[in-house]
Design an enzyme around this catalytic site. Structure first.
Site, PDB file in Angstrom:
ATOM      1  N   CYS A 149      17.912 -36.060  46.641  1.00 29.96           N
ATOM      2  CA  CYS A 149      17.985 -35.671  48.052  1.00 29.96           C
ATOM      3  C   CYS A 149      16.663 -35.285  48.704  1.00 29.96           C
ATOM      4  O   CYS A 149      16.496 -35.538  49.895  1.00 29.96           O
ATOM      5  CB  CYS A 149      19.093 -34.661  48.309  1.00 29.96           C
ATOM      6  SG  CYS A 149      18.980 -33.180  47.369  1.00 29.96           S
ATOM      7  N   ARG A 184       3.316 -35.483  42.138  1.00 30.15           N
ATOM      8  CA  ARG A 184       3.978 -36.564  41.381  1.00 30.15           C
ATOM      9  C   ARG A 184       4.996 -35.989  40.411  1.00 30.15           C
ATOM     10  O   ARG A 184       5.114 -36.437  39.269  1.00 30.15           O
ATOM     11  CB  ARG A 184       2.964 -37.464  40.663  1.00 30.15           C
ATOM     12  CG  ARG A 184       3.576 -38.855  40.339  1.00 30.15           C
ATOM     13  CD  ARG A 184       2.660 -39.739  39.504  1.00 30.15           C
ATOM     14  NE  ARG A 184       1.386 -39.983  40.098  1.00 30.15           N
ATOM     15  CZ  ARG A 184       0.221 -39.725  39.466  1.00 30.15           C
ATOM     16  NH1 ARG A 184       0.199 -39.235  38.249  1.00 30.15           N
ATOM     17  NH2 ARG A 184      -0.915 -39.963  40.091  1.00 30.15           N
ATOM     18  N   SER A 185       5.729 -34.970  40.857  1.00 31.60           N
ATOM     19  CA  SER A 185       6.774 -34.414  39.992  1.00 31.60           C
ATOM     20  C   SER A 185       7.911 -35.417  39.899  1.00 31.60           C
ATOM     21  O   SER A 185       8.067 -36.285  40.754  1.00 31.60           O
ATOM     22  CB  SER A 185       7.287 -33.084  40.557  1.00 31.60           C
ATOM     23  OG  SER A 185       8.035 -33.297  41.735  1.00 31.60           O
ATOM     24  N   ASP A 207      -1.851 -36.592  41.851  1.00 33.70           N
ATOM     25  CA  ASP A 207      -1.507 -35.299  41.238  1.00 33.70           C
ATOM     26  C   ASP A 207      -2.784 -34.650  40.713  1.00 33.70           C
ATOM     27  O   ASP A 207      -3.878 -35.161  40.971  1.00 33.70           O
ATOM     28  CB  ASP A 207      -0.386 -35.433  40.201  1.00 33.70           C
ATOM     29  CG  ASP A 207      -0.843 -35.946  38.846  1.00 33.70           C
ATOM     30  OD1 ASP A 207      -2.031 -36.306  38.701  1.00 33.70           O
ATOM     31  OD2 ASP A 207      -0.001 -35.988  37.930  1.00 33.70           O
ATOM     32  N   VAL A 208      -2.640 -33.507  40.024  1.00 32.15           N
ATOM     33  CA  VAL A 208      -3.857 -32.791  39.596  1.00 32.15           C
ATOM     34  C   VAL A 208      -4.703 -33.635  38.657  1.00 32.15           C
ATOM     35  O   VAL A 208      -5.911 -33.431  38.573  1.00 32.15           O
ATOM     36  CB  VAL A 208      -3.543 -31.440  38.892  1.00 32.15           C
ATOM     37  CG1 VAL A 208      -3.197 -30.370  39.912  1.00 32.15           C
ATOM     38  CG2 VAL A 208      -2.477 -31.589  37.850  1.00 32.15           C
ATOM     39  N   PHE A 273       6.470 -31.249  52.358  1.00 31.19           N
ATOM     40  CA  PHE A 273       7.758 -30.828  51.797  1.00 31.19           C
ATOM     41  C   PHE A 273       7.634 -29.620  50.885  1.00 31.19           C
ATOM     42  O   PHE A 273       8.639 -29.094  50.401  1.00 31.19           O
ATOM     43  CB  PHE A 273       8.484 -31.992  51.093  1.00 31.19           C
ATOM     44  CG  PHE A 273       7.797 -32.516  49.843  1.00 31.19           C
ATOM     45  CD1 PHE A 273       7.868 -31.828  48.642  1.00 31.19           C
ATOM     46  CD2 PHE A 273       7.099 -33.712  49.885  1.00 31.19           C
ATOM     47  CE1 PHE A 273       7.236 -32.317  47.496  1.00 31.19           C
ATOM     48  CE2 PHE A 273       6.464 -34.207  48.741  1.00 31.19           C
ATOM     49  CZ  PHE A 273       6.538 -33.501  47.546  1.00 31.19           C
TER      50      PHE A 273
HETATM   51  P1  NAD Z   1       6.018 -29.257  40.498  1.00 28.24           P
HETATM   52  O1  NAD Z   1       5.255 -28.060  40.131  1.00 28.24           O
HETATM   53  O2  NAD Z   1       6.967 -29.863  39.527  1.00 28.24           O
HETATM   54  O3  NAD Z   1       4.999 -30.442  40.892  1.00 28.24           O
HETATM   55  C1  NAD Z   1       3.848 -30.210  41.656  1.00 28.24           C
HETATM   56  C2  NAD Z   1       3.043 -31.507  41.780  1.00 28.24           C
HETATM   57  O4  NAD Z   1       1.919 -31.285  42.621  1.00 28.24           O
HETATM   58  C3  NAD Z   1       2.495 -32.006  40.464  1.00 28.24           C
HETATM   59  O5  NAD Z   1       2.554 -33.415  40.435  1.00 28.24           O
HETATM   60  C4  NAD Z   1       1.044 -31.526  40.496  1.00 28.24           C
HETATM   61  O6  NAD Z   1       0.188 -32.297  39.679  1.00 28.24           O
HETATM   62  C5  NAD Z   1       0.729 -31.682  41.956  1.00 28.24           C
HETATM   63  N1  NAD Z   1      -0.364 -30.816  42.396  1.00 28.24           N
HETATM   64  C6  NAD Z   1      -0.435 -29.473  42.287  1.00 28.24           C
HETATM   65  N2  NAD Z   1      -1.591 -29.025  42.800  1.00 28.24           N
HETATM   66  C7  NAD Z   1      -2.262 -30.104  43.258  1.00 28.24           C
HETATM   67  C8  NAD Z   1      -3.521 -30.289  43.880  1.00 28.24           C
HETATM   68  N3  NAD Z   1      -4.330 -29.259  44.155  1.00 28.24           N
HETATM   69  N4  NAD Z   1      -3.896 -31.546  44.208  1.00 28.24           N
HETATM   70  C9  NAD Z   1      -3.101 -32.593  43.932  1.00 28.24           C
HETATM   71  N5  NAD Z   1      -1.890 -32.471  43.346  1.00 28.24           N
HETATM   72  C10 NAD Z   1      -1.490 -31.249  43.001  1.00 28.24           C
HETATM   73  O7  NAD Z   1       6.769 -28.914  41.862  1.00 28.24           O
HETATM   74  P2  NAD Z   1       7.996 -29.652  42.622  1.00 28.24           P
HETATM   75  O8  NAD Z   1       9.276 -29.339  41.974  1.00 28.24           O
HETATM   76  O9  NAD Z   1       7.639 -31.070  42.879  1.00 28.24           O
HETATM   77  O10 NAD Z   1       7.956 -28.871  43.987  1.00 28.24           O
HETATM   78  C11 NAD Z   1       6.821 -28.932  44.825  1.00 28.24           C
HETATM   79  C12 NAD Z   1       7.043 -28.142  46.087  1.00 28.24           C
HETATM   80  O11 NAD Z   1       8.072 -28.759  46.834  1.00 28.24           O
HETATM   81  C13 NAD Z   1       7.475 -26.709  45.873  1.00 28.24           C
HETATM   82  O12 NAD Z   1       6.880 -25.897  46.852  1.00 28.24           O
HETATM   83  C14 NAD Z   1       8.969 -26.760  46.071  1.00 28.24           C
HETATM   84  O13 NAD Z   1       9.469 -25.531  46.520  1.00 28.24           O
HETATM   85  C15 NAD Z   1       9.071 -27.816  47.119  1.00 28.24           C
HETATM   86  N6  NAD Z   1      10.356 -28.491  47.156  1.00 28.24           N
HETATM   87  C16 NAD Z   1      10.874 -28.687  48.376  1.00 28.24           C
HETATM   88  C17 NAD Z   1      12.074 -29.305  48.517  1.00 28.24           C
HETATM   89  C18 NAD Z   1      12.580 -29.532  49.902  1.00 28.24           C
HETATM   90  O14 NAD Z   1      13.731 -29.922  50.084  1.00 28.24           O
HETATM   91  N7  NAD Z   1      11.772 -29.341  50.921  1.00 28.24           N
HETATM   92  C19 NAD Z   1      12.780 -29.731  47.401  1.00 28.24           C
HETATM   93  C20 NAD Z   1      12.227 -29.556  46.139  1.00 28.24           C
HETATM   94  C21 NAD Z   1      10.995 -28.940  46.047  1.00 28.24           C
END
Ligand code: NAD
Length: 319
Positions: A149, A184-185, A207-208, A273
């Site tokens: 979603c 890229r989660s 991603d990082v 997001f």
């Molecule tokens: P996660 O920690 O699993 O993944 C984070 C990703 O960001 C990784 O791929 C990481 O390598 C990358 N990253 C981190 N710092 C970086 C940087 N400085 N430069 C480049 N890439 C970087 O997190 P997630 O589960 O994917 O969630 C990410 C965010 O999205 C959170 O804030 C979460 O709350 C939010 N989220 C929002 C929704 C929504 O509906 N809006 C849904 C799920 C998650």
């Protein structure tokens, strides 16, 4: 000074789905007189998850669904609780607020949720279909597959913003668009990059560690996206990707992170997001359309997925 572009809120975008969803819920009156039932499992004491749960509940009820929050004090009992909800014919949708254990056991638990009730679209079958650009669950193409979603919400936002060009054939509507996705989660960033590339875009997935390019190849010759490694992450490489990007999408889970506004091309579409604001406010003077958060659209997609699941179960005579 006057801004050249506009900020578009997720609440405005989600409004366009409220009527569609509410009407569908009404049409289910015969089988669900009190509305379809969504069950949320909360097994952590994360206040953010608590907030999200109460917000899901309110949204559900405003559109005619029922919502039940089930708190599980002992994490080890969560699996049994999910299995019970899987079997319960009165439950239409199930979601779990993660993290629970905060390790690979969470991925196991996610797969315990019955595929027929997985409103978040995280079941392996749905993921594999998405990555392979397969839209249906069956050969007869009666049962639509479900999309995760949050990535789906970003796609719907891009449709709303008309980044998807509906003069192009369905499935190629991002042809000619260049997108950057910073995250890229496996929950959001990678599936999102794949969805956009499957729809014809060239996507730089950041991603990082590194940067990858997702595309369907020259002339969109492939049926599904291909991935190429472009090398290690660096600010210079990110800047280069953004320099001519039509769309920049951020999902960095950190309060300190801001993508430099100077990296953004004039007139680009910017979507965040992450629960933290990854764009500085100055992006408003650079972006054509800026969407600061996406959560409200995600919840609409969750409920839309739930209705699709009910429809699939009706077609399978499971209801
Ligand atoms: P996660 O920690 O699993 O993944 C984070 C990703 O960001 C990784 O791929 C990481 O390598 C990358 N990253 C981190 N710092 C970086 C940087 N400085 N430069 C480049 N890439 C970087 O997190 P997630 O589960 O994917 O969630 C990410 C965010 O999205 C959170 O804030 C979460 O709350 C939010 N989220 C929002 C929704 C929504 O509906 N809006 C849904 C799920 C998650």
């Amino acid at each position: 000074s006057a801004k050249p572009g506009r900020t578009i809120l997720a609440s405005s975008i989600s409004k366009t789905y409220v009527d569609e969803i509410t009407a569908k819920v009404k049409s289910l009156k015969e089988i669900r007189p009190n509305g379809p039932l969504l069950v949320g499992f909360l097994a952590n004491d994360d206040p953010a998850a608590e907030m999200y749960a109460s917000w899901t509940g309110k949204t559900c009820e405003s559109m005619g669904f029922r919502y039940e929050l089930r708190r599980v004090e002992e994490k080890d009992f969560l699996e049994e609780a999910i299995i019970e909800a899987n079997r319960d014919k009165s439950v239409d949708g199930i979601m779990v607020y993660f993290p629970v254990f905060g390790n690979a056991q969470d991925q196991y638990l996610q797969q315990v949720v019955a595929r027929e009730k997985d409103v978040e679209g995280l079941n392996h079958v749905y993921y594999q279909n998405m990555y392979h650009n397969i839209r249906f669950l069956d050969d007869e193409k009666m049962l639509k597959s479900i999309l995760p979603c949050t990535p789906l919400a970003v796609v719907k936002i891009m449709e709303y913003l008309k980044t998807y060009n509906n003069l192009l054939p369905v499935g190629n509507r991002l042809y000619g668009k260049k997108c950057v996705v910073i995250n890229r989660s496996e929950i959001v960033g990678r599936p999102l990059a794949a969805l956009l590339a499957n729809d014809g875009a060239v996507v730089y997935s950041v991603d990082v560690n590194n940067i990858q390019r997702f595309t369907r190849g020259e002339g969109l010759k492939f049926q599904k996206h291909q991935v190429e490694d472009l090398g290690a992450f660096s600010d210079a490489a990110l800047k280069e990707c953004c320099a001519d990007a039509d769309v920049v999408i951020t999902g960095v889970p950190s309060g300190n992170y801001k993508i430099p506004t100077e990296y953004i091309r004039e007139g680009a579409v910017c979507i965040n997001f992450s629960s933290h604001k990854n764009f500085d406010d100055s992006v408003k003077s650079k972006a054509s359309l800026y969407v600061p958060s996406t959560g409200k659209v995600t919840i609409s997609m969750l409920l839309r997925n739930m209705l699709r699941l009910v429809e699939n179960r009706q077609k399978l005579h499971m209801l």
